[in-house]
Write an enzyme that holds these catalytic residues in place. Structure first.
Site, short mmCIF file in Angstrom:
data_model
loop_
_atom_site.label_atom_id
_atom_site.label_comp_id
_atom_site.label_asym_id
_atom_site.label_seq_id
_atom_site.Cartn_x
_atom_site.Cartn_y
_atom_site.Cartn_z
N ALA A 49 -11.27 1.97 -0.14
CA ALA A 49 -12.36 2.74 -0.74
C ALA A 49 -13.33 1.90 -1.59
CB ALA A 49 -11.79 3.90 -1.57
N GLN A 196 -1.72 -1.88 7.95
CA GLN A 196 -2.34 -2.57 6.81
C GLN A 196 -1.32 -3.24 5.92
OE1 GLN A 196 -3.02 0.61 7.80
NE2 GLN A 196 -5.09 1.24 7.22
N ASP A 237 -8.14 7.08 -2.05
CA ASP A 237 -9.47 7.17 -1.46
C ASP A 237 -10.29 8.29 -2.09
OD1 ASP A 237 -9.90 5.42 1.31
OD2 ASP A 237 -7.82 5.67 0.71
N ASN A 247 -4.64 9.55 -0.02
CA ASN A 247 -4.37 8.13 0.22
C ASN A 247 -3.89 7.99 1.66
OD1 ASN A 247 -4.27 5.38 -0.80
ND2 ASN A 247 -2.06 5.54 -0.61
#
Length: 347
Positions: A49, A196, A237, A247
């Site tokens: 974000a 990620q 986020d 999130n």
């Protein structure tokens, strides 16, 4: 730390670290137009974000350069710039926060000399970039004392330097705790389907010589039951006025299991991620991504052909599962509707 993004003022290019090919390759994508920035955000060349917000700010500036060359009115062209960037990803509120800051500067200087207008936009984008790094360092200082000395800390997805302009939110808290000598052991989930955690969080922490153990997403409950994890810290986020937090998908599950085991869950995010305009997480728009991210792995088809796929990028963790929200202005505790409003409104 590897730079997530950098702006070359001499060539008016935004260089974005291509996070789709990490950790095996390090390459930068050059963006010369606002459309290229929007595409880089959508395709997750840049993600996280805060980093998305900074990239969007530079995207607005590049759009302004295009507007100065356009035969149409500048204000009309800029509305198209704002709209395209805003449509690049729907959940991360930092995107809209940065666009709105740039919009206000644009409107304030629109009647000035075009070059003064252009320079004002560049200065605002550079300010947003620099402020993000300082914000993360303040967040780290506020959050470090909350982490256990010598214990295990779980993080999900990547909320580090790669998700920001530098230092990180959740990983910034972890970095600060390590610097303070707290001697923590980090556990990082792989974070399917985009990996990620496996690709980015592990990469960052290994670069910093911070002990990290990689887990499959479905191993979290087992490790908590074994007493290996004493705290959870993740990024966000979007945070609603009541503390409900969007999130990366899987955060909600982790928070429920942590609650069962009496393990605190901390959210680390700048105040720009707090959206006081929405009352609860029910109003947060959840991005749905390409099914191929689930059915394929590095270009290889791994699922049964024709299977139906759900691929929401985020979930919402209700505030009742969150122990504290660490921001760049301090730490908020329940009741979040009051404490978050106080932090956002403070100078």
């Amino acid at each position: 730390m590897t730079e997530t993004l950098r702006f070359d003022s001499s060539s008016s290019e935004l260089h974005l670290l291509d996070q789709r090919i990490l950790p095996h390759q390090t390459a930068y994508i050059r963006c010369r137009t606002h459309g290229e920035v929007a595409d880089a955000i959508t395709t997750m060349v840049v993600r996280g974000a805060p980093a998305i917000g900074v990239a969007a700010a530079y995207g607005v500036y590049l759009g302004a350069l295009e507007a100065l060359k356009n035969q149409e009115s500048i204000s009309h062209t800029m509305e198209q710039v704002f709209a395209l960037l805003a449509a690049s990803r729907p959940t991360a509120v930092n995107l809209f926060w940065a666009i709105e800051k740039m919009r206000r500067v644009s409107e304030r200087h629109m009647t000035a000399d075009p070059q003064i207008w252009r320079q004002a936009l560049l200065e605002e984008a550079l300010r947003i970039h620099a402020d993000d790094v300082e914000s993360n360092r303040r967040m780290g200082a506020y959050g470090a004392p909350l982490l256990p000395a010598g214990g295990g800390v779980l993080t999900h997805c990547n909320a580090g330097a790669l998700a920001t302009a530098g230092y990180g939110t959740a990983l910034g808290v972890i970095r600060s705790a390590v610097s303070a000598g707290r001697g923590i052991q980090v556990y990082a989930t792989e974070t399917r389907p985009f990996l990620q955690g496996a690709r980015l969080t592990a990469f960052e922490l290994l670069q910093d010589n911070i002990p990290v153990t990689l887990l499959c997403d479905n191993m979290v409950g087992s490790l908590m039951a074994q007493g290996k994890i004493q705290a959870v810290v993740v990024g966000a986020d979007r945070i609603a006025a009541n503390g409900d937090t969007a999130n990366k998908i899987g955060t909600y599950t982790i928070a429920i299991v942590a609650k069962e085991h009496g393990i605190p869950v901390y959210i680390a995010a700048p105040c720009s991620t707090i959206d006081l305009q929405i009352a609860s997480g029910d109003q947060i728009v959840i991005e749905q991504r390409d099914p191929a991210e689930v059915t394929h792995l590095q270009g290889h088809h791994i699922a049964a052909a024709g299977v139906q796929v759900e691929n929401p990028s985020f979930d919402v963790t209700p505030a009742r599962f969150i122990s504290a929200i660490i921001t760049d202005k301090g730490v908020a505790y329940p009741p979040y509707r009051e404490t978050l409003a106080q932090l956002v409104g403070s100078d």
